[in-house]
Each structure stands twice: as C-alpha cells, then as structure tokens.
Motif scaffolding. Structure first.
Motif, PDB file in Angstrom:
ATOM      1  N   ALA A  49      -7.181 -17.564  15.484  1.00 23.58           N
ATOM      2  CA  ALA A  49      -6.639 -16.328  14.927  1.00 23.58           C
ATOM      3  C   ALA A  49      -7.743 -15.358  14.520  1.00 23.58           C
ATOM      4  O   ALA A  49      -8.777 -15.761  13.989  1.00 23.58           O
TER       5      ALA A  49
ATOM      6  N   ASN B 253      -5.426  -9.497  11.348  1.00 19.91           N
ATOM      7  CA  ASN B 253      -4.265  -8.747  11.830  1.00 19.91           C
ATOM      8  C   ASN B 253      -4.429  -7.240  11.714  1.00 19.91           C
ATOM      9  O   ASN B 253      -3.566  -6.484  12.187  1.00 19.91           O
TER      10      ASN B 253
ATOM     11  N   SER C  81       4.856 -19.756  23.101  1.00 20.11           N
ATOM     12  CA  SER C  81       4.046 -20.165  21.953  1.00 20.11           C
ATOM     13  C   SER C  81       2.890 -19.224  21.688  1.00 20.11           C
ATOM     14  O   SER C  81       2.181 -19.388  20.688  1.00 20.11           O
ATOM     15  N   ASP C  82       2.666 -18.245  22.557  1.00 20.29           N
ATOM     16  CA  ASP C  82       1.562 -17.310  22.364  1.00 20.29           C
ATOM     17  C   ASP C  82       1.846 -16.428  21.142  1.00 20.29           C
ATOM     18  O   ASP C  82       2.911 -15.827  21.040  1.00 20.29           O
ATOM     19  N   LYS C  83       0.889 -16.337  20.226  1.00 22.36           N
ATOM     20  CA  LYS C  83       1.085 -15.604  18.974  1.00 22.36           C
ATOM     21  C   LYS C  83       0.369 -14.260  18.939  1.00 22.36           C
ATOM     22  O   LYS C  83       0.325 -13.608  17.890  1.00 22.36           O
ATOM     23  N   TRP C  84      -0.203 -13.834  20.070  1.00 24.32           N
ATOM     24  CA  TRP C  84      -0.914 -12.562  20.073  1.00 24.32           C
ATOM     25  C   TRP C  84       0.011 -11.438  19.607  1.00 24.32           C
ATOM     26  O   TRP C  84       1.156 -11.340  20.036  1.00 24.32           O
ATOM     27  N   LYS C  85      -0.491 -10.607  18.739  1.00 23.08           N
ATOM     28  CA  LYS C  85       0.284  -9.540  18.110  1.00 23.08           C
ATOM     29  C   LYS C  85       0.948  -8.624  19.127  1.00 23.08           C
ATOM     30  O   LYS C  85       2.039  -8.106  18.891  1.00 23.08           O
TER      31      LYS C  85
ATOM     32  N   TYR D  86       1.594  -9.455  22.436  1.00 24.02           N
ATOM     33  CA  TYR D  86       2.120 -10.177  23.607  1.00 24.02           C
ATOM     34  C   TYR D  86       3.474  -9.572  23.964  1.00 24.02           C
ATOM     35  O   TYR D  86       4.409  -9.616  23.157  1.00 24.02           O
TER      36      TYR D  86
ATOM     37  N   SER E 178       9.137 -12.090  25.315  1.00 25.24           N
ATOM     38  CA  SER E 178       9.651 -13.172  24.484  1.00 25.24           C
ATOM     39  C   SER E 178      10.856 -13.792  25.177  1.00 25.24           C
ATOM     40  O   SER E 178      11.375 -13.243  26.160  1.00 25.24           O
TER      41      SER E 178
ATOM     42  N   GLU F 292      -2.687 -12.307  15.242  1.00 24.46           N
ATOM     43  CA  GLU F 292      -1.369 -12.921  15.318  1.00 24.46           C
ATOM     44  C   GLU F 292      -0.291 -12.050  14.689  1.00 24.46           C
ATOM     45  O   GLU F 292      -0.560 -11.233  13.804  1.00 24.46           O
ATOM     46  N   ARG F 293       0.935 -12.268  15.135  1.00 25.33           N
ATOM     47  CA  ARG F 293       2.076 -11.565  14.573  1.00 25.33           C
ATOM     48  C   ARG F 293       2.381 -12.103  13.182  1.00 25.33           C
ATOM     49  O   ARG F 293       2.149 -13.285  12.906  1.00 25.33           O
TER      50      ARG F 293
END
Length: 240
Positions: free
Chosen positions: A65, A68, A99-103, A105, A108, A239-240
C-alpha cells in the motif's frame, strides 16, 4: 476524431481483458438510454480467498500500500522482476481482478471464464467514477482526459460490460479476435471490433508501460490462461 479513437481503444481493452495486466482498461461512450441493465452477465465463475493466494504465489508478486493522498500519476508503481512460466485458472484470474485494491482500478464485479476451445469471456462493471484517475495514472494527457470525460458525461455512472473472443501474445506482439462485445445490453457494432489492429497496438503500448513486463508467450488453452515471460515482483498502489 482522435479522442473518439482513444475511447474506442480503451473500451475494447476493458471488455477483452486478454493480457495479464487486466487493470489496463478504458471506455467507449454510447447512448445512455440503451444501458438499462445493471447486473453483469453471470459466467458461473466463483472464487475463494485461496484462489487469490494461489494466483499471487504463481505470479510471484506482492502488493504493497501507498499513501491514499497521492496524485493518480504517483498512485501506482512497480519494482523487481520475476521469471514466470505459469497457467492460471478462471477462478484465479477472477480472484486477482476482484481483489485488486488500487484506488483507480476501473472495474468491479468481474468474472473471467476460459473455455476448453481457447475462447474466453469476461463480464463486469466499468467504474466510470474511477476512470479519470486511471487515465491520468496511465500517462494520458490532461487535455485528452478532459475530452474523454466530456464524451461520457451523460453515460450512466457505472455501466456493465461483456465480451467473448480469443487472444494471444508472442514477444509482446498481440493478436486477437473479438467475437462479441456488449456495453450494458447493447452489442458493440461490428465495425468497431472487426479490425483489432489499433487495439492490439494500444495493448502493446500498455505492456511497455509496466517496467520489467515482457510477454514471451500468452494464450488460452484447455480452460486456462498460459503465460511465459517476466513481470514485476511488487506492485505498489494507493488503496481505496
């Protein structure tokens, strides 16, 4: 219009998902009344936490991470290099995407299904609310980002998408065939997908964008995605 061409290329990359970096996605505007459906097509793929663990072990990758509060341009980076010769199941690929948490991305609720005959399907939701940040992170100029966002201002917030086709990559050169593509429940006209060469070129540019990403060979076979090449060891992202 060059901006419309950019949007078309980005959309096809979203609905294909035929390269390892499935985060490299985009959008094509269509008339909003035609996008009534909100539930992605169910391809019957279900995943568990163990599928994501299996994916990361095979791909030899870790996710770390970042802060943010970083700008989109600084919200995603990579480090290291791993030699890979692996096969991923539909469940592992689906787990990786979801599972990707990139802000930023931009998809969904995705399912990826590879068939025994070498065709693949993908369905999900395009996150229009994350698209501007994604485009900036990918190095698209602010002028082009503003133009793209202007084209899609009347599109419902997060439309669904679907595609089916075949794809392969040899030494970073992409070859694909799109059989069917939809945004909402509207089929994309044949003229947009009959000649994929501009899209193939755009995907090749995205491969070059990731440091130490090289595709010696990539394809679909016997219900799995086969990959041989190199990929970074660590992905850093806000991350989101």
């Amino acid at each position: 219009n060059k901006y419309m061409n950019i949007i078309i290329k980005l959309l096809i990359i979203i609905i294909l998902g035929f390269v390892l970096v499935l985060g490299y996605l985009g959008f094509l505007p269509v008339v909003s009344p035609l996008m009534g459906a909100t539930t992605p097509k169910d391809l019957g793929v279900r995943f568990e936490e163990s599928d994501f663990k299996s994916y990361t072990e095979k791909a030899k990758i870790k996710f770390e991470a970042l802060g943010n509060d970083l700008s989109p341009e600084k919200s995603l980076s990579f480090k290291g290099r791993s030699e890979l010769e692996v096969s991923f199941t539909s469940e592992e690929m689906t787990a990786m995407i979801n599972s990707d948490k990139w802000k930023y991305y931009p998809v969904s609720d995705v399912q990826v299904k590879v068939h025994d005959d070498g065709t693949a399907e993908i369905s999900g939701v395009l996150r229009k609310d994350r698209l501007q940040g994604y485009l900036q992170a990918q190095g698209v100029s602010l002028k082009e980002v503003d133009a793209i966002m202007g084209y899609i201002k009347d599109v419902p917030l997060n439309p669904i998408f679907y595609a089916k086709g075949t794809g392969s990559v040899v030494n970073d050169k992409v070859d694909m065939k799109i059989e069917r593509a939809e945004i909402g429940r509207l089929s994309i006209p044949t003229e947009f997908i009959s000649d994929p060469s501009p899209i193939e070129g755009f995907i090749e540019e995205r491969i070059k964008f990731v440091p130490n990403f090289h595709v010696e060979s990539f394809g679909f076979k016997d219900g799995k995605m086969d990959f041989k090449g190199t990929y970074p060891e660590v992905q850093y992202n806000s991350e989101r």
